[in-house]
Write a protein that holds these residues in place. Structure first.
Motif, short mmCIF file in Angstrom:
data_model
loop_
_atom_site.label_atom_id
_atom_site.label_comp_id
_atom_site.label_asym_id
_atom_site.label_seq_id
_atom_site.Cartn_x
_atom_site.Cartn_y
_atom_site.Cartn_z
N LEU A 7 40.82 51.29 52.82
CA LEU A 7 41.75 51.37 51.70
C LEU A 7 42.34 50.00 51.36
CD1 LEU A 7 43.60 54.71 52.57
CD2 LEU A 7 41.93 54.31 50.73
N ILE A 8 42.60 49.20 52.39
CA ILE A 8 43.11 47.84 52.14
C ILE A 8 42.06 47.01 51.40
CG2 ILE A 8 43.81 45.69 53.25
CD1 ILE A 8 45.14 47.41 55.42
N ARG A 9 40.81 47.10 51.84
CA ARG A 9 39.73 46.38 51.15
C ARG A 9 39.61 46.85 49.70
NH1 ARG A 9 36.98 47.20 56.06
NH2 ARG A 9 35.83 48.95 55.14
N HIS A 10 39.77 48.16 49.51
CA HIS A 10 39.70 48.73 48.17
C HIS A 10 40.78 48.12 47.27
CE1 HIS A 10 40.98 51.84 45.22
NE2 HIS A 10 39.68 51.94 45.02
N GLU A 11 42.01 48.03 47.78
CA GLU A 11 43.11 47.46 47.00
C GLU A 11 42.84 45.99 46.67
OE1 GLU A 11 46.34 49.32 46.31
OE2 GLU A 11 44.72 50.76 46.52
N MET A 12 42.34 45.24 47.66
CA MET A 12 42.08 43.83 47.44
C MET A 12 40.99 43.63 46.38
SD MET A 12 42.24 42.40 51.37
CE MET A 12 41.76 40.75 50.87
N ARG A 13 39.96 44.44 46.43
CA ARG A 13 38.89 44.33 45.44
C ARG A 13 39.38 44.70 44.05
NH1 ARG A 13 34.56 47.33 49.38
NH2 ARG A 13 34.00 45.50 50.64
N LEU A 14 40.26 45.71 43.99
CA LEU A 14 40.81 46.09 42.70
C LEU A 14 41.55 44.93 42.05
CD1 LEU A 14 42.31 49.71 42.93
CD2 LEU A 14 40.45 48.91 41.48
N PHE A 15 42.43 44.29 42.81
CA PHE A 15 43.24 43.24 42.22
C PHE A 15 42.45 41.95 42.03
CE2 PHE A 15 46.47 46.22 43.66
CZ PHE A 15 47.21 46.35 42.48
N THR A 16 41.39 41.75 42.81
CA THR A 16 40.46 40.66 42.52
C THR A 16 39.77 40.91 41.19
OG1 THR A 16 40.07 40.22 44.87
CG2 THR A 16 38.40 39.44 43.32
N SER A 17 39.42 42.17 40.93
CA SER A 17 38.80 42.53 39.65
C SER A 17 39.76 42.28 38.50
CB SER A 17 38.38 44.00 39.66
OG SER A 17 37.41 44.25 40.65
N LEU A 18 41.04 42.53 38.71
CA LEU A 18 42.03 42.27 37.67
C LEU A 18 42.07 40.78 37.33
CD1 LEU A 18 44.21 43.54 35.89
CD2 LEU A 18 45.83 43.23 37.77
N ALA A 19 42.00 39.93 38.35
CA ALA A 19 41.98 38.48 38.12
C ALA A 19 40.71 38.06 37.38
CB ALA A 19 42.10 37.74 39.45
N LEU A 20 39.56 38.64 37.76
CA LEU A 20 38.31 38.33 37.07
C LEU A 20 38.36 38.77 35.61
CD1 LEU A 20 35.69 39.40 39.78
CD2 LEU A 20 36.19 37.07 39.03
N VAL A 81 51.52 50.61 37.38
CA VAL A 81 50.96 50.09 36.13
C VAL A 81 49.82 49.11 36.42
CG1 VAL A 81 51.45 48.71 34.07
CG2 VAL A 81 53.10 50.41 34.84
N LEU A 82 50.06 48.19 37.35
CA LEU A 82 49.01 47.23 37.70
C LEU A 82 47.79 47.92 38.29
CD1 LEU A 82 51.15 44.35 39.26
CD2 LEU A 82 49.99 44.35 37.05
N PHE A 83 48.02 48.96 39.08
CA PHE A 83 46.92 49.69 39.70
C PHE A 83 46.04 50.35 38.63
CE2 PHE A 83 44.99 53.39 41.72
CZ PHE A 83 44.51 52.86 42.91
N VAL A 84 46.67 50.97 37.65
CA VAL A 84 45.92 51.64 36.58
C VAL A 84 45.11 50.61 35.79
CG1 VAL A 84 46.13 52.91 34.41
CG2 VAL A 84 47.47 53.61 36.40
N VAL A 85 45.73 49.49 35.44
CA VAL A 85 45.01 48.45 34.71
C VAL A 85 43.87 47.88 35.55
CG1 VAL A 85 45.22 46.20 33.59
CG2 VAL A 85 47.05 47.89 33.33
N ALA A 86 44.12 47.71 36.85
CA ALA A 86 43.09 47.18 37.74
C ALA A 86 41.90 48.13 37.86
CB ALA A 86 43.67 46.88 39.12
N LEU A 87 42.15 49.44 37.83
CA LEU A 87 41.05 50.40 37.87
C LEU A 87 40.11 50.20 36.69
CD1 LEU A 87 42.80 53.75 38.88
CD2 LEU A 87 41.12 52.49 40.22
N HIS A 88 40.69 50.01 35.51
CA HIS A 88 39.84 49.77 34.33
C HIS A 88 39.17 48.40 34.42
CE1 HIS A 88 38.32 49.97 30.30
NE2 HIS A 88 38.97 48.86 29.96
N ALA A 89 39.92 47.39 34.87
CA ALA A 89 39.35 46.05 34.98
C ALA A 89 38.16 46.05 35.92
CB ALA A 89 40.43 45.08 35.48
#
Length: 200
Positions: A7-20, A81-89
């Protein structure tokens, strides 16, 4: 512990995707052909994000006289909010990728399955809206819809988010331009294999 680490890796990848996404870059496309699948879910995700923003503003007003609780709720609301946006990103920056010998099937950071082209027995455009989770089949819908069906010659192993392993022989996925994906896959599967170099 393994589930927590996953789950931690999942969160990190999500927010890395947001940065990308903010940098207008993609992940793992290399020299392959990218096939997006997130176009249809954009309005829905935008709607979720808007509702979360409204909730954040509403709770800020209601809790303005309780600073400690207000700070905690504000943190959770902003994170949501950031989580939802990161899911789409994640869905935008991690498309399906077709290269010379592999189709990489993805859905955000939840699914990442590499299918050797030699193991794909058939590919067809097929609209599906009902997915019952049958053994030996992997459905990767977007907006509850798949548009391409792949049948494999032999099972491949799909590893879920929490590390569970499944053998699958049928993969259903969605692509924004499913016709282009089917054509590209058909060409790639029927292309002659390069001849090995002969010693001089």
């Amino acid at each position: 512990m393994r589930a927590t680490a996953a789950l931690i890796r999942h969160e990190m990848r999500l927010f890395t995707s947001l940065a990308l996404w903010a940098a207008r870059r993609t992940h793992g496309t290399g020299g392959g052909q990218a096939f997006g699948y997130a176009r249809g879910q954009g309005p829905v995700m935008a709607g979720f994000a808007f509702v979360c923003v409204v909730e954040t503003l509403t709770m800020s007003v209601l809790l303005r006289h309780m600073p400690t609780l207000h700070a905690v709720v504000l943190f959770l609301d902003v994170y949501t909010v950031l989580f939802v946006v990161a899911l789409h990103a994640a869905s935008v920056v991690r498309p399906h990728v077709l290269d010379a010998d592999t189709l990489r099937v993805r859905h955000g950071v939840h699914v990442d399955l590499r299918l050797p082209l030699r193991e794909i027995a058939s590919v067809r455009r097929e609209l599906g809206t009902t997915h019952e989770g049958t053994d030996g089949e992997l459905d990767v819908p977007v907006g509850s819809q798949t548009s391409v069906t792949l049948e494999l010659r032999a099972p491949v192993t799909h590893v879920t988010l929490l590390g569970r392993r499944r053998e699958v022989r049928v993969v259903r996925l969605h692509a924004d331009d499913s016709d282009r994906l089917v054509r590209a896959l058909t060409r790639a599967r029927t292309a002659p294999s390069p001849l090995p170099d002969r010693p001089g």
